[in-house]
Design a protein around this motif. Structure first.
Motif, PDB file in Angstrom:
ATOM      1  N   GLY A   1      42.305 -22.501  -8.670  1.00  0.00           N
ATOM      2  CA  GLY A   1      43.577 -23.066  -8.228  1.00  0.00           C
ATOM      3  C   GLY A   1      43.510 -23.672  -6.843  1.00  0.00           C
ATOM      4  O   GLY A   1      44.292 -24.568  -6.497  1.00  0.00           O
TER       5      GLY A   1
ATOM      6  N   PHE B   1      41.425 -25.694  -5.629  1.00  0.00           N
ATOM      7  CA  PHE B   1      41.048 -27.105  -5.638  1.00  0.00           C
ATOM      8  C   PHE B   1      42.272 -28.027  -5.669  1.00  0.00           C
ATOM      9  O   PHE B   1      42.245 -29.131  -5.131  1.00  0.00           O
ATOM     10  CB  PHE B   1      40.137 -27.405  -6.832  1.00  0.00           C
ATOM     11  CG  PHE B   1      38.783 -26.766  -6.741  1.00  0.00           C
ATOM     12  CD1 PHE B   1      37.831 -27.240  -5.861  1.00  0.00           C
ATOM     13  CD2 PHE B   1      38.456 -25.666  -7.537  1.00  0.00           C
ATOM     14  CE1 PHE B   1      36.575 -26.657  -5.764  1.00  0.00           C
ATOM     15  CE2 PHE B   1      37.209 -25.080  -7.455  1.00  0.00           C
ATOM     16  CZ  PHE B   1      36.260 -25.566  -6.569  1.00  0.00           C
ATOM     17  N   ASP B   2      43.357 -27.583  -6.312  1.00  0.00           N
ATOM     18  CA  ASP B   2      44.553 -28.424  -6.452  1.00  0.00           C
ATOM     19  C   ASP B   2      45.744 -27.923  -5.650  1.00  0.00           C
ATOM     20  O   ASP B   2      46.837 -28.478  -5.742  1.00  0.00           O
ATOM     21  CB  ASP B   2      44.953 -28.509  -7.937  1.00  0.00           C
ATOM     22  CG  ASP B   2      43.875 -29.157  -8.788  1.00  0.00           C
ATOM     23  OD1 ASP B   2      43.360 -30.210  -8.369  1.00  0.00           O
ATOM     24  OD2 ASP B   2      43.535 -28.607  -9.851  1.00  0.00           O
TER      25      ASP B   2
ATOM     26  N   ARG C   1      37.379 -24.629 -18.606  1.00  0.00           N
ATOM     27  CA  ARG C   1      37.929 -24.972 -17.290  1.00  0.00           C
ATOM     28  C   ARG C   1      36.810 -25.314 -16.304  1.00  0.00           C
ATOM     29  O   ARG C   1      36.974 -26.183 -15.446  1.00  0.00           O
ATOM     30  CB  ARG C   1      38.789 -23.823 -16.778  1.00  0.00           C
ATOM     31  CG  ARG C   1      40.008 -23.599 -17.656  1.00  0.00           C
ATOM     32  CD  ARG C   1      40.870 -22.476 -17.168  1.00  0.00           C
ATOM     33  NE  ARG C   1      41.554 -22.807 -15.920  1.00  0.00           N
ATOM     34  CZ  ARG C   1      42.316 -21.947 -15.250  1.00  0.00           C
ATOM     35  NH1 ARG C   1      42.501 -20.725 -15.722  1.00  0.00           N
ATOM     36  NH2 ARG C   1      42.906 -22.307 -14.135  1.00  0.00           N
TER      37      ARG C   1
ATOM     38  N   LEU D   1      36.448 -28.811 -14.205  1.00  0.00           N
ATOM     39  CA  LEU D   1      36.309 -28.850 -12.747  1.00  0.00           C
ATOM     40  C   LEU D   1      35.007 -29.507 -12.322  1.00  0.00           C
ATOM     41  O   LEU D   1      34.973 -30.277 -11.356  1.00  0.00           O
ATOM     42  CB  LEU D   1      36.376 -27.418 -12.187  1.00  0.00           C
ATOM     43  CG  LEU D   1      37.760 -26.837 -11.947  1.00  0.00           C
ATOM     44  CD1 LEU D   1      37.637 -25.370 -11.553  1.00  0.00           C
ATOM     45  CD2 LEU D   1      38.490 -27.606 -10.854  1.00  0.00           C
TER      46      LEU D   1
ATOM     47  N   ARG E   1      35.025 -33.193 -12.050  1.00  0.00           N
ATOM     48  CA  ARG E   1      35.860 -33.781 -10.996  1.00  0.00           C
ATOM     49  C   ARG E   1      35.263 -33.686  -9.601  1.00  0.00           C
ATOM     50  O   ARG E   1      35.741 -34.321  -8.667  1.00  0.00           O
ATOM     51  CB  ARG E   1      37.233 -33.099 -10.980  1.00  0.00           C
ATOM     52  CG  ARG E   1      38.087 -33.383 -12.192  1.00  0.00           C
ATOM     53  CD  ARG E   1      39.276 -32.430 -12.241  1.00  0.00           C
ATOM     54  NE  ARG E   1      39.926 -32.281 -10.934  1.00  0.00           N
ATOM     55  CZ  ARG E   1      40.684 -31.253 -10.593  1.00  0.00           C
ATOM     56  NH1 ARG E   1      40.898 -30.272 -11.464  1.00  0.00           N
ATOM     57  NH2 ARG E   1      41.243 -31.186  -9.409  1.00  0.00           N
ATOM     58  N   HIS E   2      34.224 -32.846  -9.424  1.00  0.00           N
ATOM     59  CA  HIS E   2      33.766 -32.557  -8.062  1.00  0.00           C
ATOM     60  C   HIS E   2      32.309 -32.926  -7.855  1.00  0.00           C
ATOM     61  O   HIS E   2      31.480 -32.827  -8.766  1.00  0.00           O
ATOM     62  CB  HIS E   2      33.997 -31.084  -7.734  1.00  0.00           C
ATOM     63  CG  HIS E   2      35.453 -30.724  -7.639  1.00  0.00           C
ATOM     64  ND1 HIS E   2      36.218 -31.017  -6.545  1.00  0.00           N
ATOM     65  CD2 HIS E   2      36.281 -30.139  -8.539  1.00  0.00           C
ATOM     66  CE1 HIS E   2      37.463 -30.607  -6.763  1.00  0.00           C
ATOM     67  NE2 HIS E   2      37.523 -30.070  -7.958  1.00  0.00           N
TER      68      HIS E   2
ATOM     69  N   LYS F   1      38.880 -24.833   0.911  1.00  0.00           N
ATOM     70  CA  LYS F   1      39.854 -25.888   0.627  1.00  0.00           C
ATOM     71  C   LYS F   1      39.449 -27.190   1.312  1.00  0.00           C
ATOM     72  O   LYS F   1      39.555 -28.290   0.724  1.00  0.00           O
ATOM     73  CB  LYS F   1      41.251 -25.453   1.077  1.00  0.00           C
ATOM     74  CG  LYS F   1      42.324 -26.534   0.892  1.00  0.00           C
ATOM     75  CD  LYS F   1      42.438 -26.988  -0.564  1.00  0.00           C
ATOM     76  CE  LYS F   1      43.471 -28.080  -0.727  1.00  0.00           C
ATOM     77  NZ  LYS F   1      43.542 -28.581  -2.124  1.00  0.00           N
TER      78      LYS F   1
ATOM     79  N   SER G   1      36.861 -28.977  -0.644  1.00  0.00           N
ATOM     80  CA  SER G   1      37.308 -29.543  -1.912  1.00  0.00           C
ATOM     81  C   SER G   1      38.212 -30.760  -1.736  1.00  0.00           C
ATOM     82  O   SER G   1      38.553 -31.432  -2.702  1.00  0.00           O
ATOM     83  CB  SER G   1      38.055 -28.481  -2.734  1.00  0.00           C
ATOM     84  OG  SER G   1      39.293 -28.146  -2.124  1.00  0.00           O
ATOM     85  N   SER G   2      38.610 -31.023  -0.495  1.00  0.00           N
ATOM     86  CA  SER G   2      39.544 -32.134  -0.241  1.00  0.00           C
ATOM     87  C   SER G   2      38.832 -33.490  -0.357  1.00  0.00           C
ATOM     88  O   SER G   2      37.660 -33.608  -0.075  1.00  0.00           O
ATOM     89  CB  SER G   2      40.151 -31.993   1.143  1.00  0.00           C
ATOM     90  OG  SER G   2      40.847 -30.766   1.250  1.00  0.00           O
TER      91      SER G   2
END
Length: 339
Positions: A223, A225-226, A290, A294, A297-298, A335, A338-339
């Motif tokens: 969670g 990540f978003d 999941r 993820l 996306r990264h 965080k 991950s931004s």
């Protein structure tokens, strides 16, 4: 009854200790290095049994003589233990230890003194202890336990016989959990991965409640990540307070070492899927879909940074920092990555 034969996966250390004990001259100072839960405590008690048993020739103690019986029942008078009083081992504790070492052993051939978390000795205590270590009274063996010898004064290290205890192979831990703790293959495999080489830690992980908390922590990491920035700050502060208040004696909840262990398995899974798209080797198989989403996306470099960030915080824990503050910082830095 603690014996060398009970120590799992530390053949080199055990063989060395048996060989030294069988010689004519037993060193008076040992430095046992390695992470918690890999056999250092068992080895210290096994050494006490081996050097004091009156009948054994195998190095494991006969189990029948009065010394072995006293050790088995916890009533052997010639074992002393010193550990941190609060955050540190204080000078007063070392002075009391020094007075005790001046007396002859009560029952055995040797008195064995175990210094738990020796790296926590205050500067005063360490300097006082150094004098004792240079020339301990006859009939004494001193064992210092520490994760990393670099946390001790070099002069203390140089006066001890170093015995390294290595992290255990994952398959060794898994096999032990299946055979001796009635764990199924899947749970044992997961616990062994989270434990990161520590059998003692793996056994704790299998206790009731730990793996249930795993789901909450994986959900937190995923969670993150978003999560909006202000919510991350609020979450970080909340978890920081939670871990600041958690007492070491509280086994009902997961500790920060467990958090970092779980997050490392999750980040490793993300990297595996990102690099080769193979989900067969992931550890958190119940999060397969999941993790696939993820990973897509990264960036791989960011995932690698995240893994090493969590690993560095886990290693910092071994030096006993402020766990609440550490949890806050780790969440915020993850965080940012991950931004």
């Amino acid at each position: 009854m603690k014996t060398f034969s009970q120590i799992i996966g530390q053949k080199r250390a055990v063989d060395f200790l048996k060989r030294v004990i069988s010689g004519d001259r037993v060193p008076h100072g040992y430095l046992f290095t390695g992470i918690n839960g890999v056999g250092k405590s068992t080895a210290a008690l096994a050494l006490a049994r081996a050097v004091n048993c009156t009948s054994d020739t195998t190095g494991d103690g006969c189990g029948r003589c009065i010394t072995c019986r006293q050790l088995s029942s916890g009533n052997f008078p010639d074992i002393m233990s010193v550990g941190p009083d609060g955050q540190n081992i204080k000078i007063e504790q070392i002075r009391e230890l020094n007075r005790g070492l001046n007396y002859k052993p009560v029952s055995g051939r040797f008195r064995v003194t175990i210094i738990e978390r020796a790296e926590t000795m205050s500067e005063e205590a360490a300097n006082s202890f150094l004098k004792t270590l240079e020339e301990p009274p006859q009939g004494n063996i001193i064992i210092l336990k520490v994760v990393d010898q670099r946390d001790l004064l070099p002069t203390i290290v140089s006066r001890c016989q170093r015995v390294p205890f290595n992290p255990l192979n994952r398959d060794v831990i898994k096999g032990y959990l299946v055979e001796h703790h009635n764990q199924d293959e899947s749970t044992a495999y997961l616990a062994a991965g989270i434990a990161d080489g520590s059998l003692g830690r793996a056994i704790e992980i299998c206790e009731e409640g730990f793996l249930d908390n795993r789901r909450e922590l994986i959900e937190l990491l995923i969670g993150l990540f978003d999560m909006p920035g202000d919510q991350v700050v609020e979450t970080a502060i909340g978890y920081g307070k939670k871990f600041s208040k958690k007492g070491q004696e509280d086994k009902s909840d997961i500790d920060l070492y467990g958090v970092t262990g779980i997050w490392k398995t999750c980040l490793r899974d993300l990297l595996l899927v990102k690099v080769n798209g193979n989900c067969d080797m992931i550890e958190n198989r119940d999060y397969r879909e999941r993790i696939q989403g993820l990973a897509a996306r990264h960036d791989a470099d960011k995932l690698i940074e995240g893994f090493f960030l969590v690993d560095s915080y886990q290693r910092d824990l071994l030096r006993n920092p402020n766990t609440g503050l550490l949890m806050e910082k780790m969440l915020l830095e993850l965080k940012m990555l991950s931004s």
